[in-house]
Scaffold this motif. Structure first.
Motif, PDB file in Angstrom:
ATOM      1  N   ASN A 209      67.291  63.293  11.828  1.00 36.28           N
ATOM      2  CA  ASN A 209      68.280  62.906  10.470  1.00 36.28           C
ATOM      3  C   ASN A 209      69.649  62.709  11.322  1.00 36.28           C
ATOM      4  OD1 ASN A 209      66.453  63.484   8.914  1.00 36.28           O
ATOM      5  ND2 ASN A 209      67.277  65.503   7.993  1.00 36.28           N
ATOM      6  N   GLU A 210      70.057  63.120  12.486  1.00 33.60           N
ATOM      7  CA  GLU A 210      71.217  62.931  13.190  1.00 33.60           C
ATOM      8  C   GLU A 210      71.345  61.247  13.717  1.00 33.60           C
ATOM      9  OE1 GLU A 210      73.959  64.535  13.754  1.00 33.60           O
ATOM     10  OE2 GLU A 210      73.271  66.259  12.701  1.00 33.60           O
ATOM     11  N   VAL A 211      70.048  60.773  14.121  1.00 35.70           N
ATOM     12  CA  VAL A 211      70.068  59.563  14.463  1.00 35.70           C
ATOM     13  C   VAL A 211      70.084  58.587  13.057  1.00 35.70           C
ATOM     14  CG1 VAL A 211      68.371  57.658  15.315  1.00 35.70           C
ATOM     15  CG2 VAL A 211      68.477  59.934  16.313  1.00 35.70           C
TER      16      VAL A 211
ATOM     17  N   ARG B 103      64.977  63.093   6.347  1.00 33.22           N
ATOM     18  CA  ARG B 103      63.524  64.043   5.988  1.00 33.22           C
ATOM     19  C   ARG B 103      63.759  65.576   6.145  1.00 33.22           C
ATOM     20  NH1 ARG B 103      62.225  59.054   8.219  1.00 33.22           N
ATOM     21  NH2 ARG B 103      60.516  58.071   6.979  1.00 33.22           N
ATOM     22  N   ILE B 104      63.276  66.532   5.422  1.00 31.59           N
ATOM     23  CA  ILE B 104      63.505  67.668   5.375  1.00 31.59           C
ATOM     24  C   ILE B 104      62.302  68.498   5.074  1.00 31.59           C
ATOM     25  CG2 ILE B 104      64.746  69.628   4.356  1.00 31.59           C
ATOM     26  CD1 ILE B 104      67.004  67.789   3.247  1.00 31.59           C
ATOM     27  N   ASP B 105      61.788  69.473   5.969  1.00 30.10           N
ATOM     28  CA  ASP B 105      60.656  70.198   5.366  1.00 30.10           C
ATOM     29  C   ASP B 105      61.095  71.412   4.618  1.00 30.10           C
ATOM     30  OD1 ASP B 105      60.539  72.680   7.790  1.00 30.10           O
ATOM     31  OD2 ASP B 105      61.655  70.895   8.187  1.00 30.10           O
ATOM     32  N   LEU B 106      60.090  71.662   3.849  1.00 26.40           N
ATOM     33  CA  LEU B 106      60.275  72.747   2.750  1.00 26.40           C
ATOM     34  C   LEU B 106      60.489  74.030   3.343  1.00 26.40           C
ATOM     35  CD1 LEU B 106      60.122  73.159  -0.260  1.00 26.40           C
ATOM     36  CD2 LEU B 106      57.554  73.718   0.090  1.00 26.40           C
ATOM     37  N   VAL B 107      59.998  74.454   4.365  1.00 29.18           N
ATOM     38  CA  VAL B 107      60.183  75.848   5.006  1.00 29.18           C
ATOM     39  C   VAL B 107      61.756  75.719   5.717  1.00 29.18           C
ATOM     40  CG1 VAL B 107      59.590  77.399   6.663  1.00 29.18           C
ATOM     41  CG2 VAL B 107      57.857  76.713   5.151  1.00 29.18           C
ATOM     42  N   GLY B 108      61.729  74.605   6.406  1.00 28.20           N
ATOM     43  CA  GLY B 108      63.175  74.339   6.960  1.00 28.20           C
ATOM     44  C   GLY B 108      64.313  74.569   6.099  1.00 28.20           C
ATOM     45  N   LEU B 109      64.043  74.032   4.911  1.00 26.78           N
ATOM     46  CA  LEU B 109      65.229  74.054   3.897  1.00 26.78           C
ATOM     47  C   LEU B 109      65.381  75.284   3.489  1.00 26.78           C
ATOM     48  CD1 LEU B 109      66.874  72.293   2.025  1.00 26.78           C
ATOM     49  CD2 LEU B 109      65.071  72.263   0.329  1.00 26.78           C
TER      50      LEU B 109
ATOM     51  N   GLN C  86      73.954  67.685   6.108  1.00 22.75           N
ATOM     52  CA  GLN C  86      73.426  66.501   6.452  1.00 22.75           C
ATOM     53  C   GLN C  86      73.462  65.568   5.153  1.00 22.75           C
ATOM     54  OE1 GLN C  86      69.842  66.758   8.906  1.00 22.75           O
ATOM     55  NE2 GLN C  86      70.886  66.739  10.638  1.00 22.75           N
ATOM     56  N   VAL C  87      73.000  66.074   4.046  1.00 23.88           N
ATOM     57  CA  VAL C  87      72.842  65.488   2.947  1.00 23.88           C
ATOM     58  C   VAL C  87      74.394  65.066   2.280  1.00 23.88           C
ATOM     59  CG1 VAL C  87      72.328  65.412   0.137  1.00 23.88           C
ATOM     60  CG2 VAL C  87      70.886  66.304   2.259  1.00 23.88           C
ATOM     61  N   ALA C  88      75.521  65.776   2.509  1.00 22.95           N
ATOM     62  CA  ALA C  88      76.797  65.558   2.033  1.00 22.95           C
ATOM     63  C   ALA C  88      77.157  64.333   2.912  1.00 22.95           C
ATOM     64  CB  ALA C  88      77.532  66.930   2.396  1.00 22.95           C
ATOM     65  N   ARG C  89      77.074  64.643   4.194  1.00 21.11           N
ATOM     66  CA  ARG C  89      77.478  63.314   5.307  1.00 21.11           C
ATOM     67  C   ARG C  89      77.025  62.082   4.776  1.00 21.11           C
ATOM     68  NH1 ARG C  89      75.782  65.854  10.613  1.00 21.11           N
ATOM     69  NH2 ARG C  89      76.207  63.799  11.507  1.00 21.11           N
ATOM     70  N   GLY C  90      75.514  62.374   4.428  1.00 18.57           N
ATOM     71  CA  GLY C  90      74.968  60.746   4.012  1.00 18.57           C
ATOM     72  C   GLY C  90      75.502  60.384   2.907  1.00 18.57           C
ATOM     73  N   LEU C  91      75.892  61.346   1.826  1.00 18.10           N
ATOM     74  CA  LEU C  91      76.523  60.792   0.509  1.00 18.10           C
ATOM     75  C   LEU C  91      78.102  60.385   0.551  1.00 18.10           C
ATOM     76  CD1 LEU C  91      75.023  63.529  -1.725  1.00 18.10           C
ATOM     77  CD2 LEU C  91      74.690  60.821  -1.957  1.00 18.10           C
ATOM     78  N   GLY C  92      78.698  60.539   2.017  1.00 21.20           N
ATOM     79  CA  GLY C  92      79.976  60.299   2.235  1.00 21.20           C
ATOM     80  C   GLY C  92      80.809  61.367   1.742  1.00 21.20           C
ATOM     81  N   GLU C  93      80.292  62.639   1.785  1.00 21.52           N
ATOM     82  CA  GLU C  93      81.124  63.782   1.280  1.00 21.52           C
ATOM     83  C   GLU C  93      81.354  64.608   2.350  1.00 21.52           C
ATOM     84  OE1 GLU C  93      81.947  63.948  -2.153  1.00 21.52           O
ATOM     85  OE2 GLU C  93      81.074  62.348  -2.726  1.00 21.52           O
TER      86      GLU C  93
END
Length: 330
Positions: A288-290, A299-305, A315-322
């Motif tokens: 995801n960093e790349v 990509r996120i795995d269920l147990v990792g989440l 990371q989702v926030a950064r992806g949304l520009g937040e």
């Protein structure tokens, strides 16, 4: 026809009038043969059954031919005692009729690989009074369920039972999840067995967490479908996704497809993967960093989440520009 015996024939009985040294040699051979059935060690009561006295043991130990391990175990050798032999000794020293390998040790005895824990974990019912054994971690359980022990070999709990107890006894949620995942990934127990036993066993810690992880392992697709990813966004003040749907992937893989229209961001959440341990979580975070520097498909795995919710949602926030805000309250 002679009746079969589980005890090797007594070589002393086959010799007419052996001298003292010859009798001692034959005794040592017989003890070594019996000890081979339990990984090179033998219990005091088994020695008594085959006619070896405390004085015999003391004589052999003083001569440097045998080793005395605690009060109940003898190793008829001068070499290093095997790990399996030490496990037998841990059970005997704790209590032969009440103790059993449990947790990670029982899983290792069943074939668990790539997990290191040098402590020997043994369980007894809580009402039993037992002494501490060096190198052994004693766990007291509320009760023994009728079918929780395997029927042969060293006394140990079944892999599904051992995995659940090891998860309850783990030092962290991450370690608990790792043990449960590796047990299934290495086919020591099935998701169905874990799920079934989880209804019968209750630990003192992280009950909800273990219930969730077992559910993810057992109900993969259903757990993905029930995941309210929009709620995770709301509690962090992030825009809610405009789409959240289960999608069929390569080789039948199911994942949760989450999209934000106009934001050029897609998140794919995988169910439990048959990959070693929690490496998939670390891989997803690195990938995801790349991705955040290129096309925005996270990509996120269920147990990792479940284990690293803040890191993935940042990371989702950064992806949304937040602005990432892991501590944002609902």
């Amino acid at each position: 026809m002679p009746t079969p015996s589980s005890t090797p024939p007594d070589p002393l009985a086959e010799t007419s009038t052996p001298n003292r040294s010859e009798r001692a040699r034959l005794r040592r051979e017989r003890v070594a043969a019996v000890a081979a059935e339990t990984d090179g060690v033998i219990s005091r009561w088994k020695l008594s059954e085959i006619g070896v006295t405390h004085d015999d043991v003391r004589h052999e130990a003083e001569a440097g031919r045998w080793q005395v391990l605690g009060t109940q175990t003898v190793a008829p050798t001068t070499g290093a005692v095997s790990l399996e032999g030490l496990r037998w000794s841990a059970v005997w020293e704790t209590g032969r009729d009440i103790a059993a390998l449990d947790g990670v040790t029982a899983l290792q005895a069943a074939g668990l690989k790539h997990y290191t824990d040098e402590t020997i974990h043994v369980s007894v019912v809580h009402r039993c009074t037992v002494k501490k054994v060096p190198g052994c971690k004693l766990h007291k359980v509320i009760r023994r369920l009728p079918d929780e022990l395997v029927g042969a070999g060293i006394p140990r709990t079944r892999p599904a039972v051992a995995a659940l107890r090891a998860a309850y006894w783990a030092v962290s949620d991450r370690q608990a999840a790792l043990i449960l995942l590796m047990t299934v990934q290495q086919r020591l127990a099935t998701p169905e067995q874990l799920h079934s036993w989880s209804k019968r066993l209750r630990g003192r810690k992280r009950r909800k967490f273990i219930k969730d992880v077992v559910g993810y392992i057992h109900d993969g697709v259903q757990s993905l479908g029930e995941l309210d990813f929009a709620k995770l966004c709301r509690v962090r003040g992030l825009p809610e996704p405009t789409r959240q749907a289960l999608v069929e992937g390569e080789r039948g893989r199911m994942y949760l497809d989450v999209r934000w229209e106009g934001r050029s961001l897609v998140v794919e959440i995988d169910g439990v993967q048959h990959r070693e341990g929690l490496q998939v979580s670390a891989d997803n975070l690195s990938r995801n960093e790349v991705t955040l520097r290129e096309d925005k498909v996270l990509r996120i795995d269920l147990v990792g989440l479940r284990l690293q919710e803040d890191a993935f949602m940042d990371q989702v926030a950064r992806g949304l520009g937040e602005t990432p805000s892991s501590s944002t309250a609902a």
